[in-house]
Design an enzyme around this catalytic site. Structure first.
Site, PDB file in Angstrom:
ATOM      1  N   LYS A  13       0.827  -1.217   0.000  1.00  0.00           N
ATOM      2  CA  LYS A  13       0.000   0.000   0.000  1.00  0.00           C
ATOM      3  C   LYS A  13       0.862   1.268   0.000  1.00  0.00           C
ATOM      4  CE  LYS A  13      -1.920  -1.021   3.955  1.00  0.00           C
ATOM      5  NZ  LYS A  13      -1.140  -2.254   4.246  1.00  0.00           N
ATOM      6  N   ARG A  89      -9.172   1.460   9.279  1.00  0.00           N
ATOM      7  CA  ARG A  89      -8.821   0.066   9.572  1.00  0.00           C
ATOM      8  C   ARG A  89      -9.899  -0.607  10.402  1.00  0.00           C
ATOM      9  NH1 ARG A  89      -2.853   0.806   8.896  1.00  0.00           N
ATOM     10  NH2 ARG A  89      -1.807  -1.162   9.252  1.00  0.00           N
ATOM     11  N   ARG A 128      11.658  -5.737   4.308  1.00  0.00           N
ATOM     12  CA  ARG A 128      11.391  -4.288   4.233  1.00  0.00           C
ATOM     13  C   ARG A 128      12.415  -3.509   5.058  1.00  0.00           C
ATOM     14  NH1 ARG A 128       5.500  -1.906   5.302  1.00  0.00           N
ATOM     15  NH2 ARG A 128       5.639  -2.956   7.318  1.00  0.00           N
ATOM     16  N   ARG A 161      11.846  -1.828  10.688  1.00  0.00           N
ATOM     17  CA  ARG A 161      10.823  -1.444  11.659  1.00  0.00           C
ATOM     18  C   ARG A 161      10.742  -2.493  12.760  1.00  0.00           C
ATOM     19  NH1 ARG A 161       5.461   0.041   8.293  1.00  0.00           N
ATOM     20  NH2 ARG A 161       4.524  -0.953  10.100  1.00  0.00           N
ATOM     21  N   ARG A 172      -0.209  -8.571  13.673  1.00  0.00           N
ATOM     22  CA  ARG A 172      -0.787  -7.545  12.792  1.00  0.00           C
ATOM     23  C   ARG A 172      -1.667  -8.182  11.725  1.00  0.00           C
ATOM     24  NH1 ARG A 172       4.488  -5.438  10.891  1.00  0.00           N
ATOM     25  NH2 ARG A 172       3.360  -4.059   9.481  1.00  0.00           N
TER      26      ARG A 172
HETATM   27  P1  ADP Z   1       2.358  -1.849   3.210  1.00  0.00           P
HETATM   28  O1  ADP Z   1       2.352  -0.346   3.226  1.00  0.00           O
HETATM   29  O2  ADP Z   1       1.122  -2.422   2.587  1.00  0.00           O
HETATM   30  O3  ADP Z   1       2.640  -2.440   4.559  1.00  0.00           O
HETATM   31  P2  ADP Z   1       4.872  -1.571   1.729  1.00  0.00           P
HETATM   32  O4  ADP Z   1       4.519  -0.664   0.607  1.00  0.00           O
HETATM   33  O5  ADP Z   1       5.655  -1.022   2.866  1.00  0.00           O
HETATM   34  O6  ADP Z   1       3.542  -2.316   2.274  1.00  0.00           O
HETATM   35  O7  ADP Z   1       5.656  -2.824   1.096  1.00  0.00           O
HETATM   36  C1  ADP Z   1       6.178  -3.854   1.917  1.00  0.00           C
HETATM   37  C2  ADP Z   1       7.566  -4.257   1.378  1.00  0.00           C
HETATM   38  O8  ADP Z   1       7.418  -4.910   0.121  1.00  0.00           O
HETATM   39  C3  ADP Z   1       8.503  -3.092   1.144  1.00  0.00           C
HETATM   40  O9  ADP Z   1       9.800  -3.503   1.455  1.00  0.00           O
HETATM   41  C4  ADP Z   1       8.366  -2.807  -0.358  1.00  0.00           C
HETATM   42  O10 ADP Z   1       9.566  -2.280  -0.897  1.00  0.00           O
HETATM   43  C5  ADP Z   1       8.074  -4.183  -0.926  1.00  0.00           C
HETATM   44  N1  ADP Z   1       7.106  -4.166  -2.038  1.00  0.00           N
HETATM   45  C6  ADP Z   1       6.035  -3.354  -2.206  1.00  0.00           C
HETATM   46  N2  ADP Z   1       5.341  -3.683  -3.318  1.00  0.00           N
HETATM   47  C7  ADP Z   1       5.997  -4.740  -3.871  1.00  0.00           C
HETATM   48  C8  ADP Z   1       5.771  -5.555  -5.064  1.00  0.00           C
HETATM   49  N3  ADP Z   1       4.723  -5.320  -5.891  1.00  0.00           N
HETATM   50  N4  ADP Z   1       6.628  -6.558  -5.302  1.00  0.00           N
HETATM   51  C9  ADP Z   1       7.676  -6.811  -4.462  1.00  0.00           C
HETATM   52  N5  ADP Z   1       7.936  -6.087  -3.334  1.00  0.00           N
HETATM   53  C10 ADP Z   1       7.110  -5.069  -3.042  1.00  0.00           C
HETATM   54  P1  ADP Z   2       1.393  -1.830   7.675  1.00  0.00           P
HETATM   55  O1  ADP Z   2       2.720  -2.116   7.117  1.00  0.00           O
HETATM   56  O2  ADP Z   2       0.821  -2.901   8.541  1.00  0.00           O
HETATM   57  O3  ADP Z   2       0.402  -1.396   6.671  1.00  0.00           O
HETATM   58  P2  ADP Z   2       1.317   0.762   9.043  1.00  0.00           P
HETATM   59  O4  ADP Z   2       2.564   1.533   8.931  1.00  0.00           O
HETATM   60  O5  ADP Z   2       0.156   1.159   8.232  1.00  0.00           O
HETATM   61  O6  ADP Z   2       1.701  -0.751   8.789  1.00  0.00           O
HETATM   62  O7  ADP Z   2       0.850   0.723  10.565  1.00  0.00           O
HETATM   63  C1  ADP Z   2       1.748   0.396  11.604  1.00  0.00           C
HETATM   64  C2  ADP Z   2       0.990   0.362  12.918  1.00  0.00           C
HETATM   65  O8  ADP Z   2       0.413   1.649  13.186  1.00  0.00           O
HETATM   66  C3  ADP Z   2      -0.203  -0.611  12.972  1.00  0.00           C
HETATM   67  O9  ADP Z   2       0.201  -1.925  13.329  1.00  0.00           O
HETATM   68  C4  ADP Z   2      -1.058   0.043  14.062  1.00  0.00           C
HETATM   69  O10 ADP Z   2      -0.550  -0.216  15.352  1.00  0.00           O
HETATM   70  C5  ADP Z   2      -0.868   1.536  13.789  1.00  0.00           C
HETATM   71  N1  ADP Z   2      -1.891   2.073  12.862  1.00  0.00           N
HETATM   72  C6  ADP Z   2      -1.673   2.561  11.616  1.00  0.00           C
HETATM   73  N2  ADP Z   2      -2.824   2.967  11.060  1.00  0.00           N
HETATM   74  C7  ADP Z   2      -3.795   2.733  11.974  1.00  0.00           C
HETATM   75  C8  ADP Z   2      -5.210   2.910  11.983  1.00  0.00           C
HETATM   76  N3  ADP Z   2      -5.874   3.423  10.933  1.00  0.00           N
HETATM   77  N4  ADP Z   2      -5.881   2.556  13.112  1.00  0.00           N
HETATM   78  C9  ADP Z   2      -5.250   2.048  14.177  1.00  0.00           C
HETATM   79  N5  ADP Z   2      -3.932   1.830  14.219  1.00  0.00           N
HETATM   80  C10 ADP Z   2      -3.192   2.172  13.134  1.00  0.00           C
END
Ligand code: ADP
Ligand code: ADP
Ligand code: ZN
Length: 218
Positions: A13, A89, A128, A161, A172
């Site tokens: 995302k 969420r 990541r 992270r 999560r």
């Molecule tokens: P989210 O925000 O949904 O938790 P991220 O955008 O942080 O996910 O992506 C998670 C990890 O996967 C990051 O290290 C990112 O560089 C990698 N990543 C994101 N999209 C892709 C993809 N389409 N193919 C392979 N790796 C990806």
């Molecule tokens: P992900 O890689 O899981 O998409 P995020 O960076 O979006 O991770 O979120 C990391 C953490 O921040 C979550 O595990 C949660 O604890 C908190 N968080 C983020 N967005 C929300 C939300 N909309 N509501 C509640 N907690 C949140």
């Protein structure tokens, strides 16, 4: 235009949201990024959110909703479109977002459901790496920085992270299934849901996403 991104942790995302913001004049609201900034700034909100995030639980709705409200209100004058990454969420957050938009005579344009299977998602999370300064994300295999594990923009070492640890990842994912996944029905019933196959490479996912966006562009 108001776009909501829904999907389990690690599905991509944040990566796609960043690519959209680079291409279009959009405001990205990533609650994860905002919460991590609050923790880094040692704000009261950050102090309250920290434990929940470390355990892989959701931060209480009221805190997150305040954060989003503040961000929307402070950027509304720009007239730009919005991407909500990782918000809402919970059903409660989704209802609050509806209220907020309604008060601005707006509504959600599309909710994008990022879908892929578990195993590869775990590989994405475990590889990541994040820039501690600008929060840009990389991957040790799929999205390498130009120089060995330093941020392309800030030139400082990337970090992992603390919640990308195996047991927290499991927690999560289970929170996603219990509390966030019901949102898919919530938006499907209103004909707002678009599912995207997030298992493909970054550029292919982006071209799908871009196509949706073009279609809904006013
Ligand atoms: P989210 O925000 O949904 O938790 P991220 O955008 O942080 O996910 O992506 C998670 C990890 O996967 C990051 O290290 C990112 O560089 C990698 N990543 C994101 N999209 C892709 C993809 N389409 N193919 C392979 N790796 C990806
Ligand atoms: P992900 O890689 O899981 O998409 P995020 O960076 O979006 O991770 O979120 C990391 C953490 O921040 C979550 O595990 C949660 O604890 C908190 N968080 C983020 N967005 C929300 C939300 N909309 N509501 C509640 N907690 C949140
Ligand atoms: Zn950086």
């Amino acid at each position: 235009m108001f776009i909501v991104f829904i999907g389990p942790p690690g599905v991509g995302k944040g990566t796609q949201a960043n690519m959209l913001v680079e291409k279009y004049p959009m405001v990205k609201i990533s609650t994860g990024d905002l919460l991590r900034e609050s923790i880094r700034d040692k704000s009261v909100l950050g102090e309250r959110a920290k434990g929940f995030m470390e355990r892989g639980e959701l931060v209480p709705d009221a805190l997150v909703i305040d954060l989003v409200n503040e961000k929307v209100n402070s950027t509304a004058a720009s007239g730009k479109s919005y991407i909500f990454d990782g918000f809402p969420r919970t059903i409660e957050q989704a209802k609050e977002l509806d209220n907020l938009l309604e008060s601005r005579s707006s509504k959600i344009s599309v909710a994008v459901d990022f879908s892929m299977d578990e195993e590869e998602r775990i590989e994405r999370l475990s590889g990541r790496r994040m820039c501690p300064s600008c929060q840009r994300t990389y991957h040790i295999k799929f999205a390498k920085p130009k120089n060995d594990l330093t941020c392309d923009a800030c030139n400082i070492p990337l970090v992992q992270r603390s919640d990308d640890d195996e047991s927290v990842i499991r927690q999560r994912s289970s929170v996603y299934w219990d509390l966030t996944r019901p949102l898919l029905d919530f938006y499907r019933k209103r004909n707002l849901l678009q599912t995207i196959d997030a298992s493909r490479n970054i550029d292919l996912v982006f071209s799908d996403l871009d196509r949706f966006i073009q279609k809904i562009k006013p």
